[in-house]
Design a protein around this motif. Structure first.
Motif, PDB file in Angstrom:
ATOM      1  N   ILE A 102       0.854  -1.184   0.000  1.00 42.02           N
ATOM      2  CA  ILE A 102       0.000   0.000   0.000  1.00 42.02           C
ATOM      3  C   ILE A 102       0.895   1.241   0.000  1.00 42.02           C
ATOM      4  O   ILE A 102       1.955   1.239   0.610  1.00 42.02           O
ATOM      5  N   ASP A 103       0.426   2.287  -0.664  1.00 40.28           N
ATOM      6  CA  ASP A 103       1.186   3.535  -0.652  1.00 40.28           C
ATOM      7  C   ASP A 103       0.289   4.657  -0.115  1.00 40.28           C
ATOM      8  O   ASP A 103      -0.467   5.260  -0.868  1.00 40.28           O
ATOM      9  N   GLY A 104       0.329   4.866   1.184  1.00 40.69           N
ATOM     10  CA  GLY A 104      -0.472   5.935   1.777  1.00 40.69           C
ATOM     11  C   GLY A 104      -1.763   5.411   2.387  1.00 40.69           C
ATOM     12  O   GLY A 104      -1.863   4.243   2.733  1.00 40.69           O
ATOM     13  N   ASP A 105      -2.759   6.297   2.487  1.00 43.67           N
ATOM     14  CA  ASP A 105      -3.996   5.937   3.184  1.00 43.67           C
ATOM     15  C   ASP A 105      -4.888   5.084   2.279  1.00 43.67           C
ATOM     16  O   ASP A 105      -4.877   5.237   1.058  1.00 43.67           O
ATOM     17  N   ARG A 106      -5.671   4.205   2.889  1.00 49.22           N
ATOM     18  CA  ARG A 106      -6.473   3.266   2.102  1.00 49.22           C
ATOM     19  C   ARG A 106      -7.684   2.793   2.904  1.00 49.22           C
ATOM     20  O   ARG A 106      -7.566   2.574   4.111  1.00 49.22           O
ATOM     21  N   GLU A 107      -8.820   2.667   2.229  1.00 45.46           N
ATOM     22  CA  GLU A 107      -9.971   2.013   2.855  1.00 45.46           C
ATOM     23  C   GLU A 107      -9.848   0.517   2.610  1.00 45.46           C
ATOM     24  O   GLU A 107      -9.726   0.065   1.468  1.00 45.46           O
ATOM     25  N   VAL A 108      -9.876  -0.263   3.695  1.00 38.75           N
ATOM     26  CA  VAL A 108      -9.717  -1.717   3.592  1.00 38.75           C
ATOM     27  C   VAL A 108     -11.062  -2.349   3.259  1.00 38.75           C
ATOM     28  O   VAL A 108     -11.180  -3.169   2.345  1.00 38.75           O
ATOM     29  N   LEU A 109     -12.060  -2.008   4.032  1.00 33.05           N
ATOM     30  CA  LEU A 109     -13.462  -2.356   3.818  1.00 33.05           C
ATOM     31  C   LEU A 109     -14.207  -1.089   4.230  1.00 33.05           C
ATOM     32  O   LEU A 109     -13.636  -0.245   4.937  1.00 33.05           O
ATOM     33  N   PRO A 110     -15.458  -0.933   3.838  1.00 35.83           N
ATOM     34  CA  PRO A 110     -16.174   0.266   4.302  1.00 35.83           C
ATOM     35  C   PRO A 110     -16.106   0.351   5.834  1.00 35.83           C
ATOM     36  O   PRO A 110     -16.464  -0.600   6.530  1.00 35.83           O
ATOM     37  N   GLY A 111     -15.586   1.476   6.353  1.00 36.49           N
ATOM     38  CA  GLY A 111     -15.509   1.632   7.806  1.00 36.49           C
ATOM     39  C   GLY A 111     -14.216   1.166   8.445  1.00 36.49           C
ATOM     40  O   GLY A 111     -14.033   1.282   9.656  1.00 36.49           O
ATOM     41  N   ILE A 112     -13.292   0.631   7.661  1.00 38.35           N
ATOM     42  CA  ILE A 112     -11.964   0.271   8.179  1.00 38.35           C
ATOM     43  C   ILE A 112     -10.923   0.987   7.328  1.00 38.35           C
ATOM     44  O   ILE A 112     -10.866   0.786   6.110  1.00 38.35           O
ATOM     45  N   GLY A 113     -10.114   1.852   7.960  1.00 39.37           N
ATOM     46  CA  GLY A 113      -9.150   2.656   7.220  1.00 39.37           C
ATOM     47  C   GLY A 113      -7.716   2.428   7.674  1.00 39.37           C
ATOM     48  O   GLY A 113      -7.449   2.171   8.847  1.00 39.37           O
ATOM     49  N   LEU A 114      -6.810   2.511   6.696  1.00 39.96           N
ATOM     50  CA  LEU A 114      -5.376   2.479   6.977  1.00 39.96           C
ATOM     51  C   LEU A 114      -4.833   3.889   6.795  1.00 39.96           C
ATOM     52  O   LEU A 114      -5.183   4.572   5.824  1.00 39.96           O
ATOM     53  N   HIS A 115      -3.933   4.301   7.689  1.00 38.21           N
ATOM     54  CA  HIS A 115      -3.373   5.649   7.631  1.00 38.21           C
ATOM     55  C   HIS A 115      -1.862   5.550   7.844  1.00 38.21           C
ATOM     56  O   HIS A 115      -1.409   5.158   8.924  1.00 38.21           O
ATOM     57  N   ARG A 116      -1.096   5.891   6.816  1.00 39.07           N
ATOM     58  CA  ARG A 116       0.362   5.859   6.967  1.00 39.07           C
ATOM     59  C   ARG A 116       0.829   7.052   7.799  1.00 39.07           C
ATOM     60  O   ARG A 116       0.542   8.198   7.473  1.00 39.07           O
ATOM     61  N   VAL A 117       1.537   6.779   8.892  1.00 41.68           N
ATOM     62  CA  VAL A 117       2.048   7.868   9.738  1.00 41.68           C
ATOM     63  C   VAL A 117       3.574   7.897   9.818  1.00 41.68           C
ATOM     64  O   VAL A 117       4.149   8.951  10.069  1.00 41.68           O
ATOM     65  N   GLY A 118       4.239   6.771   9.654  1.00 39.24           N
ATOM     66  CA  GLY A 118       5.703   6.759   9.783  1.00 39.24           C
ATOM     67  C   GLY A 118       6.142   7.129  11.194  1.00 39.24           C
ATOM     68  O   GLY A 118       5.399   6.994  12.155  1.00 39.24           O
ATOM     69  N   GLY A 119       7.389   7.616  11.300  1.00 36.19           N
ATOM     70  CA  GLY A 119       7.920   8.051  12.592  1.00 36.19           C
ATOM     71  C   GLY A 119       8.692   6.956  13.290  1.00 36.19           C
ATOM     72  O   GLY A 119       9.913   6.883  13.211  1.00 36.19           O
ATOM     73  N   HIS A 120       7.987   6.074  13.962  1.00 33.44           N
ATOM     74  CA  HIS A 120       8.614   4.941  14.667  1.00 33.44           C
ATOM     75  C   HIS A 120       9.352   4.039  13.674  1.00 33.44           C
ATOM     76  O   HIS A 120      10.476   3.608  13.910  1.00 33.44           O
ATOM     77  N   THR A 121       8.697   3.740  12.552  1.00 27.69           N
ATOM     78  CA  THR A 121       9.363   3.115  11.402  1.00 27.69           C
ATOM     79  C   THR A 121       8.882   3.881  10.160  1.00 27.69           C
ATOM     80  O   THR A 121       7.844   4.536  10.199  1.00 27.69           O
ATOM     81  N   PRO A 122       9.616   3.780   9.051  1.00 28.98           N
ATOM     82  CA  PRO A 122       9.288   4.638   7.896  1.00 28.98           C
ATOM     83  C   PRO A 122       7.890   4.408   7.320  1.00 28.98           C
ATOM     84  O   PRO A 122       7.282   5.333   6.802  1.00 28.98           O
ATOM     85  N   GLY A 123       7.396   3.181   7.387  1.00 29.23           N
ATOM     86  CA  GLY A 123       6.073   2.927   6.801  1.00 29.23           C
ATOM     87  C   GLY A 123       5.042   2.500   7.826  1.00 29.23           C
ATOM     88  O   GLY A 123       4.096   1.786   7.493  1.00 29.23           O
ATOM     89  N   LEU A 124       5.198   2.967   9.059  1.00 36.14           N
ATOM     90  CA  LEU A 124       4.214   2.608  10.091  1.00 36.14           C
ATOM     91  C   LEU A 124       2.831   3.101   9.686  1.00 36.14           C
ATOM     92  O   LEU A 124       2.667   4.247   9.263  1.00 36.14           O
ATOM     93  N   GLN A 125       1.822   2.216   9.805  1.00 34.62           N
ATOM     94  CA  GLN A 125       0.452   2.633   9.528  1.00 34.62           C
ATOM     95  C   GLN A 125      -0.423   2.318  10.733  1.00 34.62           C
ATOM     96  O   GLN A 125      -0.172   1.370  11.474  1.00 34.62           O
ATOM     97  N   ILE A 126      -1.447   3.136  10.932  1.00 33.76           N
ATOM     98  CA  ILE A 126      -2.397   2.918  12.006  1.00 33.76           C
ATOM     99  C   ILE A 126      -3.765   2.621  11.376  1.00 33.76           C
ATOM    100  O   ILE A 126      -3.951   2.796  10.167  1.00 33.76           O
ATOM    101  N   VAL A 127      -4.693   2.150  12.209  1.00 36.38           N
ATOM    102  CA  VAL A 127      -5.958   1.625  11.692  1.00 36.38           C
ATOM    103  C   VAL A 127      -7.120   2.312  12.398  1.00 36.38           C
ATOM    104  O   VAL A 127      -7.115   2.441  13.621  1.00 36.38           O
TER     105      VAL A 127
END
Ligand SMILES: [Zn+2]
Length: 251
Positions: free
Chosen positions: A149-174
């Protein structure tokens, strides 16, 4: 509507000065290790895969229970997990991937690039990963079991991925929409509530300004209900509802 569960699979003690950024206190700090499970949609969605018992032993964890067993206790067969959202590739989030033989693993491009690139092997970074588990990422990718994935993404309606980085370069939160409001699974964008609430970084990091910006992102994504689930904080079981041994109902 989705339901979200934190599944604790181990714990480990360290000291505050070993963990928080430029922290002087030598107080003991206990980390809890989790995977998270999202139910109530068309299919179960797992967030992270934990690690195997070899890492648990080598790194001095206690009370290790296989993340697969925890998922089973929560009512889902590990072989029936079709999607695993991988927040980042540190051993305690990725090295358990073989426990979920049917999962497609969703990982940020920046994360894959970093750990297969020039700096992952350096002493500053390498102790946070399991190289054999990282190597299997390539085979899984060629087996069509990795979605990069490259950046933010909807996984299913109502579930989102958000790339934040920081701790690791491609850390994502949900984020997950639930009957109680928006749940934010921060993973290691905020190991402890103290990170996001006091804006105190941790010393395992790739980019300090990105880590600080991630704290802002967590707060912006959380609604007024503040259903923020820190990644390693024992307080998760106090702020939310334990329903069985190691199983905490978030919403
Ligand atoms: Zn972690």
């Amino acid at each position: 509507m989705y339901e979200v569960f934190a599944l604790k699979y181990a714990e480990r003690d360290t000291t505050a000065c070993q963990f928080f950024y430029r922290e002087a206190s030598h107080d003991t700090l206990t980390l809890h290790y989790f995977v998270w499970l999202i139910l109530g949609g068309p299919r179960p969605v797992l967030v992270d895969t934990g690690c195997l018992d070899d890492d648990a032993r080598a790194r001095g964890m206690r009370d290790y229970v296989s993340p697969a067993e925890m998922v089973e206790r929560a009512g889902v067969k590990p072989a029936d997990v079709p999607i695993a959202l991988i927040t980042h590739l540190h051993y305690d989030h990725w090295a358990g991937h073989s426990l979920f033989p049917a999962a497609e693993h969703w990982i940020q491009r920046d994360e894959v690039a970093f750990w297969t690139g020039p700096f992952g092997r350096s002493p500053a970074f390498r102790q946070s990963v399991n190289p054999e588990a990282l190597a299997r990422l390539v085979a899984l990718n060629y087996a069509d079991r990795v979605r990069i994935i490259d950046g933010d993404r909807e996984v299913l309606p109502g579930i989102g991925l958000h790339r934040v980085g920081g701790h690791t370069p491609g850390l994502q939160i949900v984020t997950v929409q639930t009957a109680r409001g928006t749940v934010v699974l921060t993973s290691d964008a905020s190991h402890f509530y103290r990170n996001v609430e006091k804006r105190q970084p941790v010393q395992i990091l790739a980019d300090l300004p990105e880590m600080l910006a991630a704290f802002e992102t967590i707060e912006a994504l959380a609604g007024p209900e503040r259903l923020i689930v820190a990644g390693h904080d024992p307080q998760v079981s106090e702020r939310f509802t334990p329903i069985d041994r190691g199983i905490i109902r978030i919403a």
